[in-house]
Write an enzyme that holds these catalytic residues in place. Structure first.
Site, PDB file in Angstrom:
ATOM      1  CG  PHE A  31     -49.161  14.980 -73.680  1.00  0.00           C
ATOM      2  CD1 PHE A  31     -49.542  15.051 -72.352  1.00  0.00           C
ATOM      3  CD2 PHE A  31     -47.808  15.025 -73.993  1.00  0.00           C
ATOM      4  CE1 PHE A  31     -48.593  15.174 -71.348  1.00  0.00           C
ATOM      5  CE2 PHE A  31     -46.855  15.139 -73.004  1.00  0.00           C
ATOM      6  CZ  PHE A  31     -47.245  15.216 -71.671  1.00  0.00           C
TER       7      PHE A  31
ATOM      8  NE  ARG B  13     -47.609  32.021 -65.830  1.00  0.00           N
ATOM      9  CZ  ARG B  13     -47.704  30.704 -65.904  1.00  0.00           C
ATOM     10  NH1 ARG B  13     -48.585  30.146 -66.709  1.00  0.00           N
ATOM     11  NH2 ARG B  13     -46.919  29.918 -65.176  1.00  0.00           N
TER      12      ARG B  13
ATOM     13  NE  ARG C 258     -37.231  30.209 -58.094  1.00  0.00           N
ATOM     14  CZ  ARG C 258     -38.201  29.644 -58.802  1.00  0.00           C
ATOM     15  NH1 ARG C 258     -39.446  30.051 -58.681  1.00  0.00           N
ATOM     16  NH2 ARG C 258     -37.934  28.696 -59.670  1.00  0.00           N
TER      17      ARG C 258
ATOM     18  CE1 TYR D 152     -32.335  27.659 -64.212  1.00  0.00           C
ATOM     19  CE2 TYR D 152     -34.101  28.736 -65.442  1.00  0.00           C
ATOM     20  CZ  TYR D 152     -33.657  28.069 -64.309  1.00  0.00           C
ATOM     21  OH  TYR D 152     -34.532  27.795 -63.289  1.00  0.00           O
TER      22      TYR D 152
END
Length: 413
Positions: free
Chosen positions: A285, A212, A225, A168
């Site tokens: 980044f 988290r 969920r 997933y």
């Protein structure tokens, strides 16, 4: 910029916070004038201020490609996240999303708040997408197609095993890592990174978010969920939602620690990926979110507050990470620091203590082997409770000047 009390406890946070605030304002002014690009960058600031800030590190062409990549996947994610959409409607949309991004006339109303605006006006994103270079478009289409198919698969499939969990996370985040590697390569600035380590970059961030966000996901309306794998949580409680009950606090923390330990397996791959990057802008980044992730795991580990509210790094520490993550040496130092913080919280009575310590030691060894720690200056673990009189005095002077300036403006008005 954070409460005065917090800044007094951590006076060395003040300057990075000030720089961050200035950078956020600067990023907000860098919105292109064209209507479709203006919408895309304005929307980026609304759905993720932190990502909108980090993306400013990149050169214009690559920045545009990454912006559109993020918004396309955010739109795809909005469809997946909307629990009010029936599965027989949702699945075909997810599977065909890679084709919809070529169609300026297509839209699908779903989501809430800014996500609904994104979906209602997604033609702006499609217009911008069609202006990208062919290499960028091919990479975005490919990843969107694979991600949509993977999300569709998990609409009707529970996350039962750890393998399911990894699969997933691969679909919703590992593919983001692969996609970014393709975009970096298409820009001509980087070699194409291997799929395994690109996947790990995404999995590390996604697993951190899933850990988290336990409470937010489990309380989702109209339907919760559930992403924590049954193979892990069933060792501690009968139902995943039982972890938030006060009587299960001890078991909840043990389950949480098990989840964090699972996430740590990706650290070594992440360090390998970042150490191979050549372009400084692309490096920053990639590196800033990874340092934030290991920091968030250190905050969450052994912390019952994950099941009571929101656990995250204080803003001043976040500002320090953004300001000071510039080289691979900075990354090694930060990972070592946060691993040390996490290590100090390990209780040997925890059923996974030995496994946790083993994975932390592997991470710390990778950082030590870099050879940069002998000259390291920790900004994470040092000065956590010390007052610096000079900085405090400077802080009060600056605050007084700001207050006087605002008061004068108010009087003039």
């Amino acid at each position: 910029m954070g409460s005065l009390g917090t800044m007094l406890r951590h006076p060395d946070d003040f300057y990075p916070l000030l720089k961050l605030k200035i950078a956020v304002r600067h990023a907000g002014k860098q919105i292109p004038p064209e209507p479709h690009w203006s919408f895309c960058y304005s929307m980026l600031h609304k759905v993720s201020r932190s990502f909108a800030l980090v993306i400013q590190q990149l050169d214009t062409d690559l920045r545009n490609a990454v912006c559109i990549f993020y918004l396309v996947l955010r739109a795809l994610d909005t469809v997946e996240d909307d629990t009010s959409i029936p599965a027989d409607v949702k699945v075909p949309i997810l599977k065909a999303f890679h084709r919809h991004i070529y169609d300026r006339d297509w839209h699908f109303s779903c989501g809430t708040k800014e996500y609904k605006v994104l979906m209602d006006q997604i033609h702006h994103v499609s217009t911008a997408f069609l202006e990208l270079g062919e290499g960028y478009k091919e990479a975005i289409e490919d990843i969107t197609k694979r991600m949509g198919a993977g999300m569709a698969k998990f609409i009707c499939k529970e996350v039962e095993t750890v393998d399911d969990y990894d699969e997933y996370c691969h679909y919703v985040a590992g593919l983001v890592g692969l996609g970014l590697s393709k975009l970096f390569h298409a820009s001509g600035k980087e070699d194409l990174a291997g799929d395994d380590i690109s996947n790990s970059m995404g999995l590390f961030l996604q697993k951190t978010n899933i850990i988290r966000d336990y409470l937010e996901d489990i309380n989702e309306i109209p339907k919760s969920r559930m992403f924590w794998p049954r193979q892990i949580w069933s060792k501690y409680v009968n139902k995943l939602e039982d972890l938030k009950d006060e009587e299960n606090s001890d078991k909840a923390v043990q389950c949480l620690n098990d989840m964090v330990t699972n996430a740590l397996i990706h650290v070594e791959d992440c360090l390998k990926y970042m150490s191979a990057l050549r372009d400084p802008a692309i490096f920053r980044f990639c590196a800033i979110p990874q340092v934030m992730a290991i920091g968030t795991l250190a905050m969450c580990y052994n912390n019952i507050e994950v099941f009571r509210g929101v656990v995250k790094m204080r803003r001043g520490l976040t500002a320090k990470v953004i300001d000071r993550t510039r080289t691979m040496a900075d990354v090694y130092r930060a990972f070592y620091d946060f691993a040390t913080m996490l290590k100090s919280k390990v209780d040997m009575n925890d059923p996974n203590a030995k496994k946790t310590l083993s994975r932390l030691e592997i991470a710390q060894k990778a950082c030590k082997d870099s050879g940069v720690l002998s000259t390291r200056k920790s900004y994470i673990l040092k000065n956590q409770s010390r007052y610096n009189p000079a900085l405090i005095a400077l802080l009060f002077i600056i605050l007084a000047i700001i207050f006087a300036y605002l008061s004068a403006n108010r009087s003039n008005n």
